[in-house]
Structure formats: C-alpha cells, structure tokens
Motif scaffolding. Structure first.
Motif, PDB file in Angstrom:
ATOM      1  N   PHE A  70       0.835  -1.195   0.000  1.00  0.00           N
ATOM      2  CA  PHE A  70       0.000   0.000   0.000  1.00  0.00           C
ATOM      3  C   PHE A  70       0.880   1.259   0.000  1.00  0.00           C
ATOM      4  O   PHE A  70       0.563   2.268  -0.602  1.00  0.00           O
ATOM      5  N   ASP A  84     -14.160  -0.697   8.372  1.00  0.00           N
ATOM      6  CA  ASP A  84     -15.278  -0.340   7.479  1.00  0.00           C
ATOM      7  C   ASP A  84     -14.817  -0.250   6.023  1.00  0.00           C
ATOM      8  O   ASP A  84     -15.606  -0.450   5.105  1.00  0.00           O
ATOM      9  N   LEU A  85     -13.540   0.061   5.848  1.00  0.00           N
ATOM     10  CA  LEU A  85     -13.036   0.258   4.488  1.00  0.00           C
ATOM     11  C   LEU A  85     -12.958  -1.048   3.702  1.00  0.00           C
ATOM     12  O   LEU A  85     -12.744  -1.043   2.501  1.00  0.00           O
ATOM     13  N   LEU A 122     -15.510  -3.340   3.904  1.00  0.00           N
ATOM     14  CA  LEU A 122     -16.871  -3.860   3.707  1.00  0.00           C
ATOM     15  C   LEU A 122     -17.546  -3.222   2.505  1.00  0.00           C
ATOM     16  O   LEU A 122     -17.822  -2.019   2.505  1.00  0.00           O
ATOM     17  N   MET A 123     -17.830  -4.060   1.476  1.00  0.00           N
ATOM     18  CA  MET A 123     -18.274  -3.510   0.193  1.00  0.00           C
ATOM     19  C   MET A 123     -19.609  -4.077  -0.291  1.00  0.00           C
ATOM     20  O   MET A 123     -20.071  -3.713  -1.366  1.00  0.00           O
ATOM     21  N   ARG A 158     -14.269 -15.713  -5.820  1.00  0.00           N
ATOM     22  CA  ARG A 158     -13.251 -15.131  -6.707  1.00  0.00           C
ATOM     23  C   ARG A 158     -11.856 -15.669  -6.427  1.00  0.00           C
ATOM     24  O   ARG A 158     -11.017 -15.715  -7.303  1.00  0.00           O
ATOM     25  N   HIS A 161     -22.454  -2.690   7.437  1.00  0.00           N
ATOM     26  CA  HIS A 161     -22.239  -1.344   7.978  1.00  0.00           C
ATOM     27  C   HIS A 161     -23.207  -0.995   9.106  1.00  0.00           C
ATOM     28  O   HIS A 161     -23.046   0.038   9.758  1.00  0.00           O
ATOM     29  N   GLU A 195      -8.344   7.450   2.999  1.00  0.00           N
ATOM     30  CA  GLU A 195      -9.329   6.354   2.999  1.00  0.00           C
ATOM     31  C   GLU A 195      -9.553   5.809   1.585  1.00  0.00           C
ATOM     32  O   GLU A 195      -9.696   4.603   1.402  1.00  0.00           O
ATOM     33  N   SER A 252      -6.804   3.549   0.941  1.00  0.00           N
ATOM     34  CA  SER A 252      -6.946   2.294   1.696  1.00  0.00           C
ATOM     35  C   SER A 252      -7.973   1.378   1.034  1.00  0.00           C
ATOM     36  O   SER A 252      -7.747   0.176   0.899  1.00  0.00           O
ATOM     37  N   VAL A 253      -9.103   1.964   0.635  1.00  0.00           N
ATOM     38  CA  VAL A 253     -10.146   1.155  -0.004  1.00  0.00           C
ATOM     39  C   VAL A 253      -9.596   0.553  -1.301  1.00  0.00           C
ATOM     40  O   VAL A 253      -9.823  -0.624  -1.600  1.00  0.00           O
ATOM     41  N   VAL A 288      -7.392  -2.426  -0.427  1.00  0.00           N
ATOM     42  CA  VAL A 288      -8.190  -3.593  -0.027  1.00  0.00           C
ATOM     43  C   VAL A 288      -8.927  -4.168  -1.241  1.00  0.00           C
ATOM     44  O   VAL A 288      -9.015  -5.381  -1.428  1.00  0.00           O
ATOM     45  N   PHE A 289      -9.423  -3.275  -2.063  1.00  0.00           N
ATOM     46  CA  PHE A 289     -10.156  -3.630  -3.278  1.00  0.00           C
ATOM     47  C   PHE A 289      -9.280  -4.503  -4.194  1.00  0.00           C
ATOM     48  O   PHE A 289      -9.695  -5.551  -4.672  1.00  0.00           O
ATOM     49  N   PHE A 313     -10.726  -7.526  -6.856  1.00  0.00           N
ATOM     50  CA  PHE A 313     -11.701  -6.764  -7.637  1.00  0.00           C
ATOM     51  C   PHE A 313     -10.956  -5.848  -8.615  1.00  0.00           C
ATOM     52  O   PHE A 313      -9.795  -5.500  -8.398  1.00  0.00           O
ATOM     53  N   ARG A 341     -19.607  -3.654 -11.982  1.00  0.00           N
ATOM     54  CA  ARG A 341     -20.134  -4.107 -10.678  1.00  0.00           C
ATOM     55  C   ARG A 341     -19.118  -3.864  -9.564  1.00  0.00           C
ATOM     56  O   ARG A 341     -19.454  -3.491  -8.457  1.00  0.00           O
ATOM     57  N   ASP A 342     -17.879  -4.058  -9.902  1.00  0.00           N
ATOM     58  CA  ASP A 342     -16.832  -3.844  -8.903  1.00  0.00           C
ATOM     59  C   ASP A 342     -16.676  -2.367  -8.569  1.00  0.00           C
ATOM     60  O   ASP A 342     -16.388  -2.001  -7.423  1.00  0.00           O
ATOM     61  N   ARG A 363     -18.903  -1.438  -5.919  1.00  0.00           N
ATOM     62  CA  ARG A 363     -18.390  -1.950  -4.627  1.00  0.00           C
ATOM     63  C   ARG A 363     -17.372  -0.981  -4.034  1.00  0.00           C
ATOM     64  O   ARG A 363     -17.304  -0.788  -2.842  1.00  0.00           O
ATOM     65  N   VAL A 366     -18.977   1.766  -2.004  1.00  0.00           N
ATOM     66  CA  VAL A 366     -19.778   1.454  -0.807  1.00  0.00           C
ATOM     67  C   VAL A 366     -19.078   1.863   0.509  1.00  0.00           C
ATOM     68  O   VAL A 366     -19.646   2.612   1.302  1.00  0.00           O
ATOM     69  N   PRO A 367     -17.857   1.403   0.765  1.00  0.00           N
ATOM     70  CA  PRO A 367     -17.246   1.790   2.046  1.00  0.00           C
ATOM     71  C   PRO A 367     -17.018   3.291   2.170  1.00  0.00           C
ATOM     72  O   PRO A 367     -17.090   3.845   3.263  1.00  0.00           O
ATOM     73  N   ALA A 370     -20.305   4.837   3.122  1.00  0.00           N
ATOM     74  CA  ALA A 370     -20.579   4.489   4.527  1.00  0.00           C
ATOM     75  C   ALA A 370     -19.729   5.347   5.465  1.00  0.00           C
ATOM     76  O   ALA A 370     -20.213   5.801   6.505  1.00  0.00           O
ATOM     77  N   GLN A 371     -18.481   5.602   5.061  1.00  0.00           N
ATOM     78  CA  GLN A 371     -17.603   6.428   5.890  1.00  0.00           C
ATOM     79  C   GLN A 371     -18.120   7.860   5.983  1.00  0.00           C
ATOM     80  O   GLN A 371     -18.076   8.474   7.038  1.00  0.00           O
ATOM     81  N   ARG A 374     -21.008   7.877   8.362  1.00  0.00           N
ATOM     82  CA  ARG A 374     -20.559   7.696   9.748  1.00  0.00           C
ATOM     83  C   ARG A 374     -19.842   8.958  10.249  1.00  0.00           C
ATOM     84  O   ARG A 374     -20.046   9.393  11.365  1.00  0.00           O
TER      85      ARG A 374
END
Lengths: 549, 274
Positions: A336, A369-370, A372-373, A387, A412, B165, B168-169, B172-173, B178, B184-185, B188, B191-192, B195-196, B199
């Motif tokens: 990363f 949370d990052l 969860l998709m 996958r 979430h 963020e 980071s997403v 992770v993605f 993905f 579709r991806d 996805r 989404v986070p 949500a962030q 929140r």
C-alpha cells in the motif's frame, strides 16, 4: 439535589424491536461513576440520553424523566446544555476540527461567546496540555486528543462530563494519564461518567471510582463501589466482561478476593499450574522486510532501516507507542505504501505495490469499514471466497468469528467489533498466505477476542503468517508467537512475547503494559505462562455464575 | 529577527507579487522583484529538501522558456547571438533556413522566467509557512456565516483523511481481487466510502454538539483590528494595484482603445519606468 436524575428511563431506537434501555432509575451526584457492561448493554445509550445527544443529534423514543442540573436535556438549547453536560465520543481522531490545540479550545469559547483567551489556556493546563498550545492537533496521540476533548468540556464549563469508551484507542500510558485527569476533575467537583467495558484497563484505578453501575440488556443489574468490584466477579463473568486474570483465578479457585487488585488467587493458580506447552518450530521464511525506510509525502521517515524475517506458521504482534510506525509497517508490507529505500519480499515476490501482494495477502486496516463492500455479510464473504477459490466454508468461518447470526445483515449496520470480525472473515475468505491486522482487539469483548485469537491460531497452523499490530499486551501474550516492538520507526526488541514483555526497562520506556499473569510469574520467579495456558477457555460455565438480577 | 506574518498578510503579499510580476515589463524591475521574492523565500527558512523541490519546480521551466524564446523569437529587430545550425547545412539548414539564438528572444525569455520564478518563490513560501488551519481561520473570520465557515473547516480538515481512505479502499479492493474496470466492482468501491461519509457526518454532528456549536448563533469573536504588518501588506497591495491600473490604462492607450489627456504624464512614466 442530584445532578443527574433518571426515572423509569426507556429508550427505543427507530426500526429496533426491543428497548435499548429498560426502566432505568438512577441518581448521580458529584462523583466518578463507571458504567460497565458488554457491547449492546445500553451503556452508550444511557450516556447519550443524559448528554442530550438523544434527541438533539440521534433519534430515539425516550420515555421517563431525565434531568441534568434541574433541566431536561431534550428541551435545552445545545450551547446552554453544553455548559451543563458534555459527551466525549469514543474515537478521538474524528473529534478535532482545528489545526492547533489552542484553536480547538478557542473554537469552543467562540461558540459560547467567551472572549477570554486565558480560559482556554487554563483548561489546557488542567488536563496537562500546558506547553502544547501551538502543537498541531494531528501530531497529538490518541490520549492527548482525548485530553483535548476534556479540555473543551472544561472550557464550556460543563459540570457533568461523559466519556464513552475513551480507553478504546489508547495505549497504556495514555489511559493512565487520562484516568488521572478524570480523577482531578472529580476532585474539582465535576461529575465524571466513564462508560467502559474494558475492566482490565480500569481496574488499576478502582479506588478512584466512587460507583460502578453494571448494566446488562438495558437494565442496571448491580451497583457497587469501585473498591468492592471484586465482590461482583461472578456477575461480571456471567455478563461476558473481560475479567482481569486475578478475577478469573478467584473464580477457578472459588476463593474470594480481598480487593480488586488482590493477586493471591492468581498466585495460587500459578504456583499449582502445569501448563501443557506446544513448542512451535519455525516454518519457512515467508516474508522479508529488507532495510526498509518509509515515509509519507512531505513527512519525515516513519520507518527507519527496518529489517525483519517472518516465518510461516507464526503469529507476529507489532507493539509500540502511538505513532511509532506500526500501521506504516503493515502498509509497507501490503504494498500500500512503497518504501523509499529497501524492499519487501513475500514468498520470493518483491512487493512494490498492492498488485504484487494481491493473492498473497489479506489486510484489515484499523478502520475495518473500508473493507466492507457488500449489502450483506454473506455476500461479503461469499463473493471474495468464490473469486479467490477459497477452500474455507464461509459459514464455518462466520461461526468461528461469531458473526454467523448476522449473515443477512448489512455489515455497515453492525457494531464496531462485529464489523472488524466480518472484515477479518472477508480477508480470510481471500485465502491469503499472509494476514495483516491493524489493532483487531479494539471494541471487542472477551468472547470475541478469544474467537479472534482462535481463528488466528488456526490460520497459522495451516501454514499462514499473521502480522498483527496491537496495544493489548494480554492478546499479544496469549496468542502471538513472536513480538516485535518498534519505536520511532526502529525495531527496539524482538522475541517471544513473554521475553519481550518481561524486559522491565523496555516496558517502562515504551509505555507498554505488562500482562498481570506475566508480572505475577516474574514476582514468583516462575517461567512465563500465558493466561490461555493457565485458564483455557475464558468464559466460565454458566452454572458457576451468579444469576443476574 | 523573526517576523511572524499572519495568513491574511501573506495572502496580500502573494497577490501583490503576482500583480507586480504581470505589471513590470522592464528587465531591471523584474530582476529587482525577483530578488525581493528570493528574500521572501529565504526569510521562510526552507530546509534542504524544500530548496531541492524549489529548484526542481523552477529550473526546468525557467530554462525551457529562455531557450525556447531565444530559438523561436519572431519579433523584430532581432540580433543573432549564436548560429546553431547554419542555413547551408544539408536538410536541417535548408529546411529551417538556419537555427539561431536571438538576443532579444533571450531577454524576452528571461523576463518571462523571472515572472515565473517570482510567483513560484513567493507562492511556495506562503504555502510552506502557512498551515491550512491558520489559512482557514482567516477565511472563517472573514465570513460571517457560522454554517458556511464550519462547513469549510470540516471539508478541509477531513480532506486528507478522506484521500487516505480512498487509497486504503483501493488497496483492499485490489487485494480482494476486484477490478475497477468491471462496472459491478466499481459500485463496490464506492460502498465503504459512502458508509464512511455517513458515519463521519454523524461523528461531526456529535462533536459539534458537544462543543456547544449552534448553526443559528453567530461567532462571538467579532472583527479584530488589523495588525501593523497587515496594514503594511495592504499598503503594498494598494501600491501594486495602482501600478497595475496604470499599466492597464497605458496599454489601452497604446492599443488606441482609451485615451484620457490628463493621464499623459502617467503614460510617459509607465512607458519609461515600468
């Protein structure tokens, strides 16, 4: 007249069937109160109602009488209410708006139309932030940010200060300092309400706590003075509170303790212990961190010449004070963040970016949370498993991480601890060889930490390698094979958790905490024994626990 | 001696330098302005890494402008300083009629480069010596709307967090296998982040509430009297604006757009001195 009065308080959240708080009667005066209960017991809801967060910020149906300093918080105008009561939320990182420490307090004073700069400075002095007025807020540790939030409450002139799980993000020294500040507030005549489920972190300060209110399923099940908390050991165990090792020893021996810090039951258990040891031999080297230097754009080096060799079949914990470079290390390993110098080699592959680590690693950041998709927990796991041709049965995975009954819920919408466990399950569904977890124990109660540790052990026993950052010495001691301590971006110590955490100078210098079992072993001259080896499963049998009334 | 400039003063100085860089045409004036900008830059006490960054930002374009203007200068008169490709050289010389370095082009390029160097030096100094927070505070104080000012504060405060963020997403993605190229991806991926935002909005409301903030009440700090440094900066800005206006009027006169007879001495002064 009591400062806080609750009479037959009932709270129901929209779209929730049951009541979050069920008929609570409570009076709080000038005292230091600890509201203790496991996740979902209604303790935060109670704090939000008292502070007026419900209904001013959050919606919920509230019945019964609520009075704070003679006024109903629901009917008060926020600026005048904040002069009576302040709510300090859990995460310190999202609570600061200003660039510097002093500016944050001045922002508060502006809001209540106070022009005296000295008040702001006085408040900072009271919480021990004197001399830090011009520091950038982003440079502060979690503990200092919490202190700043308390300073803001003082600047507002609040008589009642409510802190919701303030220790969750704090390292041991910061927790200690914050608790000291709270005690001082109490001596200044403020009412301090601390909402926590981390009994282990709070127990050293038991004598400072005037009253512990134990909550379960929205009801007050017991009230006790901090000095007599040990008398409720069975009740606490029954409620799933993470008990200190001496409490667990007293349950095991059915021996009463003389005080919450009475170590005699633990000493007895340790002296008679004959733990079964399973020697873990080193697996193949799977990950090499080779003289890595890393920094973020425009910043100083966060990692300085770090070299590590990690083997398969082992759980590595990375410990150290806040901002020591723990998270950066995980980011560099995962690709990363690209190192400025040095290289990362995982299973013979040089990791330069996330593309290189894809298929090899699973990463759950501190903010899970990052990860969860998807719309449901089930999809979250299944989509990844399909996958990545994961051999695990996702239902089993969910069951082991105690999220099987949440499979059809939106991830979430879950609690923080649940979200992290779902994110971990999702990462495991990728079938990684290396698992990277950033602070997985935050927000988890005892049962969940045990589940998490169990899954990690299972993962490494099948040949994986787990690298976990944590502030939790008990977790490190119980579940890790190796402990890497870093400070200011440099490795300060590495070895078995028992050996590393036994280094008194290191523990003191880096503000780490020593697990109670380990320090007692040292006191008795015994070799280190983990709590897991000593007690096995954490949760006692239901029939040994006293019924909650 | 250490002079602490407030962000408002710094902004005023930055604007003034920008105006003067456009206004001045004479090489001597531009050199003087650049030297002044260097002084400002040095006063900002840049460390070695910032000096390197500045050199990287300034030198390639400045050098590029000077060389390109010297090579391709089209004005008259033009004096050849150096013949790079004589016209009799086969192919390239025949095709181009010769490639030369022109003195007037060199001067013109130098003027453009000095403008660039001045603006970049002062701009970088202001950016490096002023935190976004103090810049923001200045902005907030100049706005009299608590809702707007707090929205700006929050937007800026969490911009870096959100950028982090997103990274980071993305990490992770990609680790999850993905791809952003699949529709579709892509959904996805959002989404986070959404949500962030939700929140964090809740968290911000909660914190504002606990800080005694009310969107209906006005900021109590009131307006403060500007400091001496700010006043000097205002004078500097006014001077720059005056010079710029004089230059604009003279340009309009030269273009036969506007002629105001009483301004004749101004036109002369500008043509001779600016």
């Amino acid at each position: 007249m009591s400062r806080v009065v609750l009479e037959d308080l009932r709270v129901r959240y929209p779209r929730e069937e049951g009541l979050a708080v069920k008929g609570v009667h409570l009076k709080i005066d000038e005292e230091f109160v600890l509201i203790l209960g496991r996740s979902g017991s209604g303790k935060s809801t109670l704090g939000k109602v008292i502070s007026g967060v419900i209904p001013h910020v959050e919606r919920a149906e509230v019945e019964g009488r609520v009075e704070v300093l003679g006024a109903d918080p629901a009917k008060e105008h926020p600026p005048s209410l904040s002069r009576k009561v302040t709510y300090v939320a859990q995460s310190p990182y999202d609570q600061i708006f200003s660039e510097t420490v002093l500016d944050e307090v001045l922002f508060v004073l502006e809001n209540i139309d106070v022009k005296d700069l000295d008040i702001g400075k006085k408040c900072l002095k009271l919480v021990g932030l004197e001399g830090s007025e011009n520091r950038r807020s982003e440079e502060l540790s979690g503990g200092q940010l919490q202190k700043l939030a308390v300073a803001c409450a003082l600047a507002l002139g609040s008589e009642v200060i409510i802190l919701d799980e303030p220790l969750a993000h704090l390292e041991p020294r910061s927790s200690k300092e914050l608790m000291k500040v709270l005690t001082e507030l109490r001596s200044m005549g403020k009412t301090v309400i601390l909402i926590e489920h981390r009994l282990r972190e709070v127990i050293p300060f038991h004598s400072l706590i005037d009253r512990v209110i134990i909550l379960d399923r929205g009801m007050v099940v017991s009230t006790v003075h901090g000095r007599e908390l040990h008398k409720k050991v069975l009740l606490l165990a029954n409620l799933g509170i993470r008990l200190p090792a001496n409490f667990r020893a007293s349950i095991l021996l059915k021996q009463e303790m003389r005080s919450p810090m009475d170590l005699s039951p633990l000493e007895k258990v340790l002296l008679s212990a004959d733990p079964v040891r399973t020697d873990i031999s080193d697996g193949d080297m799977i990950l090499k961190v080779d003289r890595v230097w890393a920094s973020y754009v425009g910043r100083r080096y966060v990692l300085k010449d770090i070299s590590l060799e990690l083997s398969s079949g082992r759980v590595y914990v990375v410990m150290g004070p806040n901002a020591s470079g723990k998270t950066t290390l995980l980011r560099v390993i995962s690709g990363f963040l690209r190192p400025k110098r040095g290289k990362i080699i995982a299973l013979g592959r040089i990791i330069r970016s996330v593309s290189d680590s894809s298929g090899l690693m699973g990463y759950v950041p501190q903010n899970a949370d990052l990860v969860l998709m998807f719309e449901t927990v089930r999809k979250e796991l299944e989509e990844r498993a399909v996958r990545n041709r994961c051999p695990y049965n996702v239902n089993n995975l969910a069951k082991k991480l105690l999220v099987s009954d949440l499979m059809d819920k939106n991830p979430h919408s879950l609690s923080r601890g649940q979200r992290f466990r779902v994110a971990l399950a999702a990462s495991l569904a990728l079938n990684p060889k290396i698992l990277l977890l950033d602070e997985p124990t935050t927000g988890q109660d005892e049962e969940c930490i045990e589940a998490l540790g169990g899954v990690l052990r299972e993962f490494v026993s099948s040949g994986g390698t787990a690298v976990v950052t944590t502030h939790d010495p008990d977790f490190a001691f119980n579940y890790a094979d190796s402990c890497i301590v870093i400070k200011d971006g440099e490795v300060r110590s590495q070895g078995s958790p028992g050996d590393v955490l036994s280094e008194d100078d290191l523990v003191l210098e880096l503000n780490l905490a020593k697990p109670m079992v380990l320090s007692t072993c040292q006191k008795l001259g015994l070799p280190p024994i983990t709590e897991l080896e000593l007690f096995g499963s954490v949760i006692p049998d239901e029939d040994t626990a006293e019924p909650s009334s | 001696m250490k002079i602490q400039l407030n962000p408002a003063a710094k902004l005023l100085i930055l604007i003034s330098f920008n105006l003067l860089a456009i206004t001045f045409d004479k090489l001597e004036n531009l050199i003087l302005l650049t030297l002044l900008a260097v002084l400002v830059y040095v006063a900002g006490r840049p460390d070695i890494s910032r000096i390197k960054t500045t050199a990287l930002v300034i030198l390639p374009p400045a050098w590029g402008v000077i060389i390109s203007q010297s090579l391709f200068y089209q004005g008259w008169p033009r004096t050849v300083l150096l013949t790079l490709v004589p016209p009799e050289i086969p192919v390239l010389g025949w095709m181009t009629g010769g490639i030369y370095l022109y003195y007037q082009g060199l001067i013109y390029g130098a003027e453009q480069s000095l403008r660039l160097v001045t603006v970049v030096l002062v701009g970088l100094t202001v950016a490096w010596t002023t935190g976004e927070g103090s810049m923001l505070k200045t902005l907030r104080r100049s706005l009299d709307n608590p809702k707007l000012s707090i929205s700006i504060s929050i937007g800026v405060r969490f911009f870096r967090t959100m950028a982090d963020e997103i990274r980071s997403v993305y990490a992770v993605f990609k680790l999850s296998g993905f791809k952003l190229t699949r529709y579709r991806d892509t959904v996805r991926f959002a989404v986070p982040l959404v949500a962030q935002v939700i929140r964090r909005s809740y968290m911000i409301s909660l914190t504002l509430f606990s800080r005694g903030f009310s969107p209906t009440s006005r900021s109590g700090t009131g307006r403060t009297r500007p400091s001496a440094v700010t006043l000097l900066s205002i004078v500097f800005l006014l001077l720059s604006i005056t010079l710029a206006l004089m230059k604009v009027l003279t340009t309009l006169f030269l273009l036969d757009v506007l002629y105001i007879p009483p301004l004749k001495p101004v036109y002369f002064w500008v043509l001779n001195n600016i």
